[in-house]
Design a protein around this motif. Sequence first.
Motif, PDB file in Angstrom:
ATOM      1  N   ASP A 189      -0.031  16.683   4.650  1.00  0.00           N
ATOM      2  CA  ASP A 189      -1.202  15.921   4.234  1.00  0.00           C
ATOM      3  C   ASP A 189      -2.357  16.094   5.203  1.00  0.00           C
ATOM      4  O   ASP A 189      -2.165  16.287   6.398  1.00  0.00           O
ATOM      5  N   ASN A 205      -2.577  21.958   2.528  1.00  0.00           N
ATOM      6  CA  ASN A 205      -1.949  21.853   1.212  1.00  0.00           C
ATOM      7  C   ASN A 205      -0.556  22.472   1.235  1.00  0.00           C
ATOM      8  O   ASN A 205       0.334  22.035   0.514  1.00  0.00           O
ATOM      9  N   LYS A 206      -0.354  23.469   2.081  1.00  0.00           N
ATOM     10  CA  LYS A 206       0.939  24.143   2.191  1.00  0.00           C
ATOM     11  C   LYS A 206       1.857  23.468   3.205  1.00  0.00           C
ATOM     12  O   LYS A 206       3.069  23.618   3.140  1.00  0.00           O
ATOM     13  N   LYS A 207       1.279  22.752   4.170  1.00  0.00           N
ATOM     14  CA  LYS A 207       2.047  22.217   5.293  1.00  0.00           C
ATOM     15  C   LYS A 207       2.264  20.711   5.258  1.00  0.00           C
ATOM     16  O   LYS A 207       3.186  20.205   5.874  1.00  0.00           O
ATOM     17  N   GLN A 259      -8.117  22.019   4.799  1.00  0.00           N
ATOM     18  CA  GLN A 259      -7.519  21.433   3.599  1.00  0.00           C
ATOM     19  C   GLN A 259      -6.612  22.440   2.907  1.00  0.00           C
ATOM     20  O   GLN A 259      -5.498  22.110   2.513  1.00  0.00           O
ATOM     21  N   LYS A 260      -7.057  23.668   2.757  1.00  0.00           N
ATOM     22  CA  LYS A 260      -6.237  24.703   2.117  1.00  0.00           C
ATOM     23  C   LYS A 260      -4.957  24.953   2.903  1.00  0.00           C
ATOM     24  O   LYS A 260      -3.877  25.098   2.332  1.00  0.00           O
ATOM     25  N   TYR A 261      -5.067  25.000   4.225  1.00  0.00           N
ATOM     26  CA  TYR A 261      -3.894  25.204   5.078  1.00  0.00           C
ATOM     27  C   TYR A 261      -2.926  24.025   4.947  1.00  0.00           C
ATOM     28  O   TYR A 261      -1.721  24.210   4.793  1.00  0.00           O
TER      29      TYR A 261
END
Length: 53
Positions: free
Chosen positions: A27, A23-25, A19-21
């Motif tokens: 959905d 958030n930058k890339k 999820q954290k990854y």
Amino acid sequence: MTDLEYISSAGLRVLLKVQKYMNKKGDFKLTHVSEVIEEIFEITGFNDILTIE
């Protein structure tokens, strides 16, 4: 996630990292979550962090 009946703390950590990854890339959504796993997400507060459909 339909047939998943159990998720360990390690599995929860993996979902949190993804999820954290994402958030930058883009959905990240979990679909077809079983009632048992959805209850675990509610107890742990993950339902507030993850997008569950």
